[in-house]
Motif scaffolding. Structure first.
Motif: not given
Lengths: 220, 200
Positions: B15-30, B32-42
């Protein structure tokens, strides 16, 4: 106070960029920047400094369990009905925003706004609908920055527990991205894109027997 | 990573290779796994900014959670042309933190906390893990500024103090406060700044 000149705007630009200019000074400064590309560029330069200044603040580990508490506060996962439709709208808007489709200029940095942006080319998010039997069953997003990344949401027929994704290029060749587990509900999957996003014309999702399940055609 | 059950998620790479924008898109669509990754990254950057401004761990966590909630609700307005995702979320955190302290009490900063923060932004790259080449350049530029100018831009740029508040805090004339902010920022204009940095 009448309209500002560039000479009058310049000394106010740092405070405006840091979001600490208030009242009529702020209003007049914003109005001037809105009409002057040079001053807008100056403002953008100072805003970049302000943004980078925040990156110098030492990072601090939040208390244990922060991510989980945050997700609970947000309410994920709760992707039924209304929320799913709302998110479908949101992700479309996200795609529009990330591809630079939002027009207009908004200047200001203090209260959740970002200063005026000089449009520049940059990474974008290509999007295509996944369709099966003329019905939309999901969406494919391709991030065109580096590294390029593929992200997909899809609904598959009941009983399907694994699918593969293939990408077709302009030259007709096809590349397998990988396979991933799915369920009857909506599934999500992401992976590095093995093809140049600019050469991508189609994404196909197939079952373990190679039977097509859905196809997404990318517009030029 | 995958999760069987009502929802199935799969990431075929770290997951740490996923671009920030992609994580944000995953968070936006709900997702959860991507959302947690987004939170943990920032989360460290966001919590750090929140704590620096509000000075209280409990309040900082509240600000940080609201920051990610705001990011989730307003992902559609993120515009990559205007800055990186990291810049976007830390700016949200800073603004929410400033809003909070303005509501809860008069704006005030603990002088000791200010001193610690000023030292942190001035520390040379050889003393602190680099956050990126452009940040290192900015830090070097700040390190050679007079200390009173650094304090002024920290009070304004991080704590959100207007020039009048900086003047009151530092017990200097308003004109002096404005001059310190403007002079410091003018000098920093010459420092290279990394724009719209992507993850990695």
């Amino acid at each position: 106070m009448g309209e500002l000149s560039c000479v009058e705007f310049a000394p106010r630009a740092p405070e405006l960029a840091l979001g600490v200019l208030t009242g009529t000074q702020r209003a007049h400064s914003i109005a001037h920047a809105d009409s002057c590309q040079g001053c807008r560029d100056l403002l953008r330069r100072y805003t970049d400094i302000g943004d980078e200044l925040l990156q110098l603040v030492p990072p601090v580990d939040p208390p244990a369990g922060f991510a989980q508490r945050t997700m609970f506060r947000i309410g994920l996962p709760d992707r039924q009905g209304r929320l799913r439709r709302r998110l479908a709208v949101a992700i479309t808007a996200v795609v529009i925003a990330i591809t630079g489709g939002i027009g207009g200029v908004a200047i200001g940095n203090a209260m959740h706004d970002q200063p005026a942006a000089v449009p520049q080319a940059g990474p974008a998010l290509r999007q295509a609908e996944l369709r099966a039997d003329q019905h939309k069953v999901g969406t494919v997003y391709v991030y065109t920055g580096w590294p390029s990344w593929l992200y997909m949401s899809i609904e598959v027929p009941a009983g399907t527990d694994r699918v593969s994704c293939l990408l077709r290029k302009r030259d007709g060749t096809e590349v397998t991205v990988g396979s991933f587990p799915v369920s009857g509900d909506e599934s999500y999957w992401g992976a590095p894109s093995p093809v140049d996003p600019a050469s991508l014309v189609e994404a196909r999702v197939v079952d373990p027997q190679g039977q097509p399940l859905a196809t997404a055609a990318f517009a030029d | 990573m995958s999760q069987q059950g009502k929802r199935t998620i799969g990431l075929s790479a770290q997951v740490d290779t996923v671009p920030d924008e992609t994580l944000l898109a995953g968070l936006a669509v709900g997702d959860q796994e991507i959302g947690v990754a987004f939170v943990q990254r920032f989360q460290n950057a966001v919590f750090g900014v929140a704590l620096a401004v509000v000075g209280d761990s409990g309040l900082a966590e509240d600000v940080a959670q609201r920051t990610f909630e705001h990011a989730w609700r307003h992902a559609q307005i993120y515009d990559s042309r205007r800055g990186s995702v990291r810049t976007w979320v830390t700016t949200i955190a800073r603004n929410l933190a400033i809003d909070l302290i303005r509501v809860r009490r008069p704006v005030s900063v603990d002088p000791d906390d200010l001193g610690v923060l000023v030292d942190a932004v001035r520390q040379g790259p050889e003393q602190r893990a680099p956050t990126g080449e452009a940040c290192a350049e900015l830090r070097r530029a700040i390190a050679v500024l007079p200390i009173d100018q650094v304090r002024a831009i920290v009070l304004a740029g991080i704590y959100g103090m207007a020039a009048k508040e900086v003047a009151q805090f530092e017990r200097i004339p308003l004109g002096t406060a404005k001059t310190r902010i403007r002079t410091a920022m003018g000098k920093l204009r010459g420092a290279p700044v990394m724009k719209r940095a992507n993850h990695g």
